[in-house]
Design a protein around this motif. Sequence first.
Motif, PDB file in Angstrom:
ATOM      1  N   SER B  83       0.867  -1.178   0.000  1.00  0.00           N
ATOM      2  CA  SER B  83       0.000   0.000   0.000  1.00  0.00           C
ATOM      3  C   SER B  83       0.900   1.223   0.000  1.00  0.00           C
ATOM      4  CB  SER B  83      -0.904   0.016   1.240  1.00  0.00           C
ATOM      5  OG  SER B  83      -0.198   0.508   2.361  1.00  0.00           O
ATOM      6  N   ARG B  88      -3.251   9.123   2.887  1.00  0.00           N
ATOM      7  CA  ARG B  88      -3.465   9.928   1.685  1.00  0.00           C
ATOM      8  C   ARG B  88      -3.513   9.020   0.449  1.00  0.00           C
ATOM      9  NH1 ARG B  88       1.089  13.912   0.777  1.00  0.00           N
ATOM     10  NH2 ARG B  88       1.188  13.597   3.002  1.00  0.00           N
ATOM     11  N   ASP B  89      -2.857   7.870   0.536  1.00  0.00           N
ATOM     12  CA  ASP B  89      -2.836   6.929  -0.589  1.00  0.00           C
ATOM     13  C   ASP B  89      -3.953   5.894  -0.480  1.00  0.00           C
ATOM     14  OD1 ASP B  89      -0.390   8.114  -1.453  1.00  0.00           O
ATOM     15  OD2 ASP B  89       0.666   6.927   0.070  1.00  0.00           O
ATOM     16  N   ALA B  90      -4.961   6.171   0.339  1.00  0.00           N
ATOM     17  CA  ALA B  90      -5.995   5.165   0.604  1.00  0.00           C
ATOM     18  C   ALA B  90      -6.655   4.681  -0.676  1.00  0.00           C
ATOM     19  CB  ALA B  90      -7.044   5.735   1.563  1.00  0.00           C
ATOM     20  N   ARG B  91      -6.983   5.611  -1.562  1.00  0.00           N
ATOM     21  CA  ARG B  91      -7.728   5.223  -2.743  1.00  0.00           C
ATOM     22  C   ARG B  91      -6.952   4.227  -3.600  1.00  0.00           C
ATOM     23  NH1 ARG B  91     -12.012   7.563  -5.672  1.00  0.00           N
ATOM     24  NH2 ARG B  91     -12.116   6.584  -7.726  1.00  0.00           N
ATOM     25  N   SER B  92      -5.715   4.603  -3.985  1.00  0.00           N
ATOM     26  CA  SER B  92      -4.942   3.702  -4.845  1.00  0.00           C
ATOM     27  C   SER B  92      -4.610   2.402  -4.102  1.00  0.00           C
ATOM     28  CB  SER B  92      -3.679   4.390  -5.340  1.00  0.00           C
ATOM     29  OG  SER B  92      -2.898   4.809  -4.237  1.00  0.00           O
ATOM     30  N   SER B  93      -4.368   2.510  -2.806  1.00  0.00           N
ATOM     31  CA  SER B  93      -4.026   1.309  -2.033  1.00  0.00           C
ATOM     32  C   SER B  93      -5.192   0.329  -1.992  1.00  0.00           C
ATOM     33  CB  SER B  93      -3.634   1.688  -0.604  1.00  0.00           C
ATOM     34  OG  SER B  93      -2.548   2.574  -0.608  1.00  0.00           O
ATOM     35  N   CYS B  94      -6.409   0.865  -1.795  1.00  0.00           N
ATOM     36  CA  CYS B  94      -7.584  -0.006  -1.719  1.00  0.00           C
ATOM     37  C   CYS B  94      -7.917  -0.597  -3.084  1.00  0.00           C
ATOM     38  CB  CYS B  94      -8.783   0.765  -1.159  1.00  0.00           C
ATOM     39  SG  CYS B  94      -8.605   1.106   0.601  1.00  0.00           S
ATOM     40  N   GLU B  95      -7.677   0.178  -4.134  1.00  0.00           N
ATOM     41  CA  GLU B  95      -7.926  -0.364  -5.479  1.00  0.00           C
ATOM     42  C   GLU B  95      -6.988  -1.543  -5.758  1.00  0.00           C
ATOM     43  OE1 GLU B  95      -7.546   3.092  -7.910  1.00  0.00           O
ATOM     44  OE2 GLU B  95      -9.640   3.691  -7.606  1.00  0.00           O
TER      45      GLU B  95
END
Lengths: 74, 292
Positions: B83, B88-95
């Motif tokens: 991740s 702040r990187d939640a979106r790309s990490s969750c994708e």
Amino acid sequence: MPTALLCNLDPIARRAGVPRIVKTRGIPYPAGDPSLEAGEERMWRRGLCETALRALATAVSGPTVFETTSEAAR
Amino acid sequence: MATAWCGDDHAVTEPGAIDEIVRLAQQAGGEVIVAGPAFGSGRYGVACARVAAAAARAGLRAVAAMHPDNPGLEEGAPVVVASGSTARDARSSCERLAAALRKLLAGAALGPDDGLLTRPRRATVRAPAPAAERAVDLLLARLAGDDRATEIPPPAAAAVDAAAPVDPSTAVIALLTEGGLVPAGNPDRLESARASRWLRYRIAGSSALEPGRWECIHGGFSVTWANADPNRIVPLDAAVELAAEGRIGRLHAEYLVTVGNGTSVAAARRFGVEWAAELRKAGVQAAILTAT
């Protein structure tokens, strides 16, 4: 940024996708050839650099090997 | 979907906490446990990894997600996906996590391209024929003109689009090398193998590289010829001559150097990106790179 790669192992450079490859004569001396007499080696090195400039001035679409063809290459 | 949450201190210090989370998942009928993303948070990462490891031991499928530097990676979770470092990187990490999860549930194995940080499990498979037979088959294929047949494909190089040509007589041109040429004594301690960095040295004002003032510290070949004439590694004498004749617009004032010996593709790629940025900033338009 156009880059001329001076290297001896051109099959590896081609496989890696290097666009502008200038063929040299030995792994430990990419810009030289110790088997030549000093003046001749200097001409060979100049020839390699001229080939590099020719490669930089040439449009290529994939890995392309440029041979040194000036009289220094003899 | 059921969610279990827990303070990270509690999860890491309370002996029964991890098993309790797994038990809650089982009671909820969970078939797969997703732990994280923990980003760069150490205790959270450790908690996620321990939950994933305990779930796997209990026969559940489990994926944890965290940043590659998270100490939780050492906690024995069988599948950890990368991740970002902060929320702040939640979106790309969750994708990325969701994509990995879908793939895993479809029965496919995850690899580095999926962000897998843990070592993929090796499976023993039975080859259709003994090694000697396969080797002969490959040799015959090669003799028949198939020069791509292999059981061990080399790592695929990222395709590089060829840059547009320049007119060298008006361009600023830099000399670059992976040949390990440094000032005598190697004052900046460049590594002779598996180099982790690159350096730059000033050449403006010199018409050649003098033997004795420069030294080749490359660990992959005999440096005798390079030390006898350093211009064999960085062709400064010829380049200065061509610049004086107007064949080169101007030579960049420094050459950039690293050692290409046992270098990983990832490190080489990083050097390339950094060199390109550095040279562009300096107004360089083209480069001559010597490779040993």
